[in-house]
Design a protein around this motif. Structure first.
Motif, PDB file in Angstrom:
ATOM      1  N   ARG A  68     -15.394  45.855  43.502  1.00 27.56           N
ATOM      2  CA  ARG A  68     -14.765  46.852  42.630  1.00 27.56           C
ATOM      3  C   ARG A  68     -14.363  46.260  41.285  1.00 27.56           C
ATOM      4  O   ARG A  68     -14.408  46.936  40.268  1.00 27.56           O
ATOM      5  CB  ARG A  68     -13.557  47.457  43.334  1.00 27.56           C
ATOM      6  CG  ARG A  68     -13.967  48.359  44.473  1.00 27.56           C
ATOM      7  CD  ARG A  68     -12.787  49.149  45.017  1.00 27.56           C
ATOM      8  NE  ARG A  68     -13.248  50.074  46.031  1.00 27.56           N
ATOM      9  CZ  ARG A  68     -13.424  49.758  47.306  1.00 27.56           C
ATOM     10  NH1 ARG A  68     -13.203  48.533  47.713  1.00 27.56           N
ATOM     11  NH2 ARG A  68     -13.834  50.666  48.170  1.00 27.56           N
ATOM     12  N   VAL A  69     -13.958  44.998  41.291  1.00 24.12           N
ATOM     13  CA  VAL A  69     -13.542  44.346  40.045  1.00 24.12           C
ATOM     14  C   VAL A  69     -14.732  44.175  39.102  1.00 24.12           C
ATOM     15  O   VAL A  69     -14.653  44.502  37.915  1.00 24.12           O
ATOM     16  CB  VAL A  69     -12.883  42.977  40.333  1.00 24.12           C
ATOM     17  CG1 VAL A  69     -12.685  42.176  39.048  1.00 24.12           C
ATOM     18  CG2 VAL A  69     -11.552  43.164  41.062  1.00 24.12           C
ATOM     19  N   ALA A  70     -15.841  43.653  39.618  1.00 22.59           N
ATOM     20  CA  ALA A  70     -17.004  43.350  38.763  1.00 22.59           C
ATOM     21  C   ALA A  70     -17.529  44.584  38.025  1.00 22.59           C
ATOM     22  O   ALA A  70     -17.801  44.499  36.828  1.00 22.59           O
ATOM     23  CB  ALA A  70     -18.100  42.673  39.574  1.00 22.59           C
ATOM     24  N   SER A 123     -17.549  46.513  29.917  1.00 24.49           N
ATOM     25  CA  SER A 123     -17.776  45.835  28.639  1.00 24.49           C
ATOM     26  C   SER A 123     -19.101  46.283  28.032  1.00 24.49           C
ATOM     27  O   SER A 123     -19.228  46.332  26.803  1.00 24.49           O
ATOM     28  CB  SER A 123     -17.760  44.316  28.824  1.00 24.49           C
ATOM     29  OG  SER A 123     -18.797  43.904  29.691  1.00 24.49           O
ATOM     30  N   VAL A 124     -20.074  46.647  28.866  1.00 27.17           N
ATOM     31  CA  VAL A 124     -21.362  47.139  28.360  1.00 27.17           C
ATOM     32  C   VAL A 124     -21.141  48.411  27.536  1.00 27.17           C
ATOM     33  O   VAL A 124     -21.690  48.576  26.447  1.00 27.17           O
ATOM     34  CB  VAL A 124     -22.343  47.412  29.524  1.00 27.17           C
ATOM     35  CG1 VAL A 124     -23.612  48.081  29.032  1.00 27.17           C
ATOM     36  CG2 VAL A 124     -22.649  46.131  30.276  1.00 27.17           C
ATOM     37  N   LEU A 150     -26.974  58.369  26.565  1.00 28.97           N
ATOM     38  CA  LEU A 150     -26.989  58.860  27.944  1.00 28.97           C
ATOM     39  C   LEU A 150     -26.861  57.691  28.915  1.00 28.97           C
ATOM     40  O   LEU A 150     -26.106  57.765  29.892  1.00 28.97           O
ATOM     41  CB  LEU A 150     -28.267  59.656  28.213  1.00 28.97           C
ATOM     42  CG  LEU A 150     -28.424  60.196  29.632  1.00 28.97           C
ATOM     43  CD1 LEU A 150     -27.275  61.134  29.996  1.00 28.97           C
ATOM     44  CD2 LEU A 150     -29.765  60.912  29.776  1.00 28.97           C
ATOM     45  N   GLY A 151     -27.569  56.615  28.634  1.00 30.05           N
ATOM     46  CA  GLY A 151     -27.453  55.418  29.461  1.00 30.05           C
ATOM     47  C   GLY A 151     -26.042  54.857  29.468  1.00 30.05           C
ATOM     48  O   GLY A 151     -25.523  54.463  30.516  1.00 30.05           O
ATOM     49  N   VAL A 152     -25.418  54.818  28.304  1.00 31.74           N
ATOM     50  CA  VAL A 152     -24.039  54.336  28.199  1.00 31.74           C
ATOM     51  C   VAL A 152     -23.117  55.209  29.057  1.00 31.74           C
ATOM     52  O   VAL A 152     -22.269  54.706  29.804  1.00 31.74           O
ATOM     53  CB  VAL A 152     -23.581  54.303  26.722  1.00 31.74           C
ATOM     54  CG1 VAL A 152     -22.083  54.062  26.606  1.00 31.74           C
ATOM     55  CG2 VAL A 152     -24.367  53.245  25.945  1.00 31.74           C
ATOM     56  N   LEU A 153     -23.288  56.528  28.966  1.00 31.91           N
ATOM     57  CA  LEU A 153     -22.465  57.439  29.777  1.00 31.91           C
ATOM     58  C   LEU A 153     -22.717  57.247  31.263  1.00 31.91           C
ATOM     59  O   LEU A 153     -21.781  57.289  32.077  1.00 31.91           O
ATOM     60  CB  LEU A 153     -22.732  58.890  29.377  1.00 31.91           C
ATOM     61  CG  LEU A 153     -22.188  59.303  28.020  1.00 31.91           C
ATOM     62  CD1 LEU A 153     -22.684  60.711  27.652  1.00 31.91           C
ATOM     63  CD2 LEU A 153     -20.667  59.252  28.014  1.00 31.91           C
ATOM     64  N   ALA A 207     -20.044  56.235  34.088  1.00 29.66           N
ATOM     65  CA  ALA A 207     -19.858  57.047  35.296  1.00 29.66           C
ATOM     66  C   ALA A 207     -20.120  56.216  36.551  1.00 29.66           C
ATOM     67  O   ALA A 207     -19.359  56.289  37.528  1.00 29.66           O
ATOM     68  CB  ALA A 207     -20.784  58.264  35.255  1.00 29.66           C
ATOM     69  N   GLY A 208     -21.173  55.414  36.525  1.00 34.64           N
ATOM     70  CA  GLY A 208     -21.488  54.570  37.676  1.00 34.64           C
ATOM     71  C   GLY A 208     -20.388  53.565  37.963  1.00 34.64           C
ATOM     72  O   GLY A 208     -20.041  53.314  39.119  1.00 34.64           O
ATOM     73  N   THR A 209     -19.827  53.002  36.909  1.00 37.51           N
ATOM     74  CA  THR A 209     -18.722  52.053  37.061  1.00 37.51           C
ATOM     75  C   THR A 209     -17.547  52.706  37.771  1.00 37.51           C
ATOM     76  O   THR A 209     -16.968  52.147  38.701  1.00 37.51           O
ATOM     77  CB  THR A 209     -18.280  51.528  35.679  1.00 37.51           C
ATOM     78  OG1 THR A 209     -19.370  50.844  35.089  1.00 37.51           O
ATOM     79  CG2 THR A 209     -17.091  50.618  35.786  1.00 37.51           C
TER      80      THR A 209
END
Length: 145
Positions: free
Chosen positions: A99-101, A107-108, A129-132, A136-138
């Protein structure tokens, strides 16, 4: 024939792979030690390894050949790196590496935003879109549900 190690993509994938190992090794390493002291040990290892690499490859250069502006930004980068590592190790001490990583990898998203805001870089609609999706994935990976 081009070597795979002559592309930024290969180096970026290696960076990601080593960053993943960093999280696992660091989580195991901070188990029985203060997180700041663990960061100090890690930093000493990096200094010794880089010194050996510079010596082995003959890449040392006179300190006087580096401009003041370059020194300023490298010192600021070093301070930011140190702060990041201290926070990262403390987070690993308190939380799960899985969860931490991902949260650390926000940072990306921040680099994309800062690159546009401060460096004048341009991102296309698919890039944004990739940034979003990364953001969201994070959040989904870090979610404790």
């Amino acid at each position: 024939m081009n070597s795979p190690f002559s592309s930024w993509q290969a180096w970026a994938l290696l960076s990601a792979s080593f960053a993943a190992l960093t999280a696992i090794f660091a989580k195991l390493g901070v188990e029985n030690v203060n997180s700041d002291f663990a960061t100090f040990i890690r930093t000493c290892v990096i200094l010794l390894a880089l010194g050996a690499i510079l010596t082995a490859t003959g890449q040392w250069q006179p300190f006087g050949t580096v401009s003041g502006k370059t020194y300023l930004f490298l010192v600021l980068s070093g301070l930011a790196t140190g702060a990041s590592w201290i926070c990262y190790f403390r987070a690993l001490k308190l939380g799960d590496a899985a969860r931490v990583a991902p949260i650390d990898k926000l940072s990306v998203v921040l680099v994309a935003i800062f690159g546009v805001a401060f460096l004048g870089e341009k991102l296309s609609t698919p890039n944004w879109l990739g940034v979003l999706l990364i953001a969201a994935g994070t959040l989904l990976v870090a979610y404790r549900g």
